[in-house]
Design a protein around this motif. Sequence first.
Motif, PDB file in Angstrom:
ATOM      1  N   LEU A   1       0.789  -1.234   0.000  1.00 11.52           N
ATOM      2  CA  LEU A   1       0.000   0.000   0.000  1.00 11.52           C
ATOM      3  C   LEU A   1       0.824   1.288   0.000  1.00 11.52           C
ATOM      4  N   PRO A   2       1.912   1.404   0.782  1.00  9.41           N
ATOM      5  CA  PRO A   2       2.640   2.680   0.798  1.00  9.41           C
ATOM      6  C   PRO A   2       3.074   3.147  -0.594  1.00  9.41           C
ATOM      7  N   LYS A   3       3.600   2.242  -1.390  1.00  9.89           N
ATOM      8  CA  LYS A   3       4.048   2.607  -2.737  1.00  9.89           C
ATOM      9  C   LYS A   3       2.872   3.013  -3.613  1.00  9.89           C
ATOM     10  N   ILE A   4       1.738   2.310  -3.464  1.00  9.94           N
ATOM     11  CA  ILE A   4       0.535   2.631  -4.237  1.00  9.94           C
ATOM     12  C   ILE A   4       0.042   4.031  -3.899  1.00  9.94           C
ATOM     13  N   LEU A   5      -0.071   4.326  -2.602  1.00  9.83           N
ATOM     14  CA  LEU A   5      -0.593   5.630  -2.190  1.00  9.83           C
ATOM     15  C   LEU A   5       0.345   6.764  -2.592  1.00  9.83           C
ATOM     16  N   LYS A   6       1.648   6.505  -2.530  1.00 11.02           N
ATOM     17  CA  LYS A   6       2.602   7.536  -2.944  1.00 11.02           C
ATOM     18  C   LYS A   6       2.438   7.859  -4.427  1.00 11.02           C
ATOM     19  N   SER A   7       2.327   6.834  -5.265  1.00  8.37           N
ATOM     20  CA  SER A   7       2.170   7.054  -6.706  1.00  8.37           C
ATOM     21  C   SER A   7       0.834   7.711  -7.018  1.00  8.37           C
TER      22      SER A   7
END
Length: 287
Positions: free
Chosen positions: A106-112
Amino acid sequence: MDEKDWTALKMLYEEKNISHTSERLYISQPALTYRLKNLEKEFQTTLFFKVKGGIEFTAEGAYLARYSDEMINHLQRTKDHMSNLQGEVKGTLRLGVSSNFAQYKLPKILKSFSTRYPNVQFNVNTGWSTDIMNQLDSSQVQLGILRGNHDWYGKKQLLHKEKLCLISSEEVEMEKLPDLPFINYKTDTSLDSLIKGWWHDRYSKPPFVTMETDRQQTCKEMVKNGLGIAIVPEICLEPSDNLYNYELLYRNGDSVERNTWIMYSEDSLQLSTVKSFIEFLNDHPGI
């Protein structure tokens, strides 16, 4: 009643404890007690009474707490639609996400996503998939990312499939697993059933369980230190773990796989934040 009253009553109903509720609200106990006494004056009734270790709600108090929960959800939906009417992708996206997915993906998804849509804020609840299902049912979240198979009346879309793996600090022979120390961890029923189903398909003896841990990450650390073997989802494995891992296969040669789903209601697609997030996930399956 205003929004602060609704929130205070809802949290108090969940906690059944004045001090715990005041901590969650970041207000003093006297301030919370004053607000609650004003509510009792407004409705001319007793909302709760003290018991050992906390409080219990009266029938009137429980009814008002449920009303507060409904009003909070209604106000949030109103805010969502007001943001949506302005024609921009902005507002608060309320997500319920299974713990493993939240930790590793999730962290990478939300950042993008936030790079593309900087006016979107996130309200994220994490937990076991069964908890996320309850949040979806009660409209506490607009969209759920769940692992395993769950019945859902709304929209359900497969995000990806994931393998289960046996992990060990040294090489093992699969036919000898029942004699090796096995480390268990607390998890949701869907993953637990998947692991047990594979084991019963392959072995007549139960696993030799020598340790129970509260978290998957703790279990993996125990395996790293040579204390036993374990079965974990592929998502939690990293090259730096330096572990031997073996893909689980049924007797017929099929892989043991766990599905990750996106779930949401038809109505939530009217919100630009939800619609854009689903489209983003579909366009970036590798994230």
